[in-house]
Design a protein around this motif. Structure first.
Motif, PDB file in Angstrom:
ATOM      1  N   SER A  86       0.824  -1.209   0.000  1.00 14.31           N
ATOM      2  CA  SER A  86       0.000   0.000   0.000  1.00 14.31           C
ATOM      3  C   SER A  86       0.856   1.255   0.000  1.00 14.31           C
ATOM      4  CB  SER A  86      -0.943   0.005   1.207  1.00 14.31           C
ATOM      5  OG  SER A  86      -0.220   0.037   2.427  1.00 14.31           O
ATOM      6  N   ALA A 145      -3.917  -4.283   1.321  1.00 11.79           N
ATOM      7  CA  ALA A 145      -3.080  -3.308   0.609  1.00 11.79           C
ATOM      8  C   ALA A 145      -3.871  -2.589  -0.466  1.00 11.79           C
ATOM      9  CB  ALA A 145      -1.866  -4.009  -0.003  1.00 11.79           C
ATOM     10  N   GLY A 148      -5.978  -0.016   1.281  1.00 12.34           N
ATOM     11  CA  GLY A 148      -5.404   0.735   2.389  1.00 12.34           C
ATOM     12  C   GLY A 148      -4.477   1.865   2.023  1.00 12.34           C
ATOM     13  N   TRP A 149      -4.504   2.330   0.782  1.00  7.52           N
ATOM     14  CA  TRP A 149      -3.527   3.332   0.356  1.00  7.52           C
ATOM     15  C   TRP A 149      -4.132   4.716   0.103  1.00  7.52           C
ATOM     16  CZ3 TRP A 149      -4.642   5.624  -4.272  1.00  7.52           C
ATOM     17  CH2 TRP A 149      -5.501   4.947  -5.130  1.00  7.52           C
ATOM     18  N   ASN A 202      -0.080   1.839   8.989  1.00  5.33           N
ATOM     19  CA  ASN A 202      -0.830   0.911   8.158  1.00  5.33           C
ATOM     20  C   ASN A 202      -0.644  -0.525   8.623  1.00  5.33           C
ATOM     21  OD1 ASN A 202      -1.237  -0.656   5.275  1.00  5.33           O
ATOM     22  ND2 ASN A 202      -2.459   1.212   5.440  1.00  5.33           N
TER      23      ASN A 202
END
Length: 284
Positions: A86, A145, A148-149, A202
Motif C-alpha cells: 500500500s 493493501a 489501504g492506500w 498501516n
C-alpha cells in the motif's frame, strides 16, 4: 550509531523498540516449536499456565505459548505485506498527482476519493465472504493493501503540492535537473517521515482489520493469527469458563504490538521531521 543513540533518548522509541524486538523473537521462535500449529489434541486440554505449558493449553488441546508464536508471526506477515504494497501505491499516486498536477492529478484523485467515500469495512467483509476459502496470509495482505492506500496517497500529494511551490523546486528546474533527481534528492527527505509513519500506522491498521475479519469468521480459521486465536477463544467461551489465559494471550499480545507500532511511528516520524531536526541543531 549516532542515529540510534539520538532515537533512544526518546522513551517512546526505547520502549517500543524493546517490545517489538521481544515480539519478533517470539515470532522467530515459532520455527523451533515442538508442536504442529494446526493439529488438535497434542497436549492435555484446558490446563492453566505451568512449567510444562507456560501459557497453559486450550480446549483444542494445543499449547497456547507455541500457538502464540505462530499467531504473531502470521499477523506480522499480513501487516508487512499490506503496509509495503500500500505504501508503494500511495507514494506513486501521491508523488505523480502532486508533482504533475492538471489532468493526471484530477484522474488519480478521483480514483482516490472514490476509495475514500465507499464503506471500506463493508467492502472488505463482502470480498472476504466471496473469497473466504482463498483468504491465505498473502491474499489477506494483498486485499488490505489494495484498499489501504487512498488516504495516505492524498496526504502525500498534499505535501508534494506544498514542496512544488517552494523556491528550491523552481531553482532545480531552471538548473536543468530532471524530475527523478528532483524528487529523490529534494522531496524524499521531506516526505520520508510521513511515508515511514504511514507505513507503521498501516501495519497497525492491517493487524486490526485481520482480527475483525477473523472474529467474523471470514478468514481461514485453521491458520493461527492473533485474530483466529481470539476467535477460537470466543467460540469456546473461554472467558465464561474461566480460561482467562486463553483469551488474555491474544488480547495482551495485540495491545503490546499496537502500542509498540504506534510509539515507534511517533518517535521516528518526529526525529526525521526536518523542522524538528533544525530545532535540535539550534538547541545544541
Amino acid at each position: 550509531m549516532k542515529l540510534l543513540k539520538d532515537l533512544f533518548t526518546d522513551y517512546r522509541f526505547a520502549v517500543s523498540f524493546v517490545l517489538l524486538v521481544l515480539l519478533m523473537i517470539l515470532a522467530v521462535s515459532s520455527a523451533f516449536s515442538p508442536y504442529d500449529p494446526i493439529r488438535w489434541l497434542q497436549v492435555p486440554r484446558d490446563t492453566p499456565p505451568s512449567w510444562t505449558h507456560i501459557l497453559g493449553t486450550n480446549s483444542k488441546g494445543q499449547d497456547i505459548f507455541w500457538g502464540a508464536t505462530f499467531a504473531i508471526r502470521n499477523s506480522l506477515i499480513i501487516a508487512v505485506i499490506a503496509a509495503v504494497l500500500s505504501r508503494v501505491i500511495a507514494v506513486l499516486v501521491g508523488f505523480v498527482a502532486g508533482y504533475k498536477g492538471g489532468f493526471i492529478d484530477r484522474i488519480l484523485m478521483s480514483i482516490t476519493d472514490g476509495l475514500l467515500v465507499i464503506p471500506l469495512f463493508l467492502i472488505l467483509v463482502l470480498v472476504a465472504m466471496l473469497l473466504r476459502e482463498a483468504m491465505t496470509l498473502v491474499n489477506i495482505g494483498f486485499l488490505l493493501a489494495f484498499f489501504g492506500w487512498a488516504w495516505d496517497a492524498r496526504t502525500i500529494r498534499s505535501q508534494v503540492l506544498s514542496l512544488r511551490e517552494r523556491e528550491f523546486t523552481q531553482t532545480s528546474i531552471l538548473s536543468g535537473n530532471s524530475t527523478l533527481p528532483l524528487v529523490m534528492k529534494e522531496y524524499t527527505p521531506f516526505t520520508m517521515p510521513l511515508i515511514l509513519s504511514t507505513l507503521i500506522n498501516n501495519m497497525a491498521w492491517a493487524i486490526g482489520m485481520e482480527i475483525v475479519l477473523a472474529i467474523l469468521g471470514l478468514v481461514r480459521l485453521e491458520v493461527p493469527t492473533l485474530g483466529t486465536t481470539l476467535r477460537w477463544a470466543i467460540t469456546y467461551q473461554a472467558m465464561l469458563l474461566g480460561h482467562w489465559w486463553w483469551i488474555l494471550t491474544p488480547v495482551g499480545l495485540t495491545v503490546l504490538l499496537l502500542i509498540g507500532l504506534y510509539w515507534l511511528s511517533a518517535s521516528i516520524s518526529e526525529y526525521l521531521d526536518p523542522r524538528t531536526r533544525i530545532q535540535r541543531v539550534g538547541a545544541r
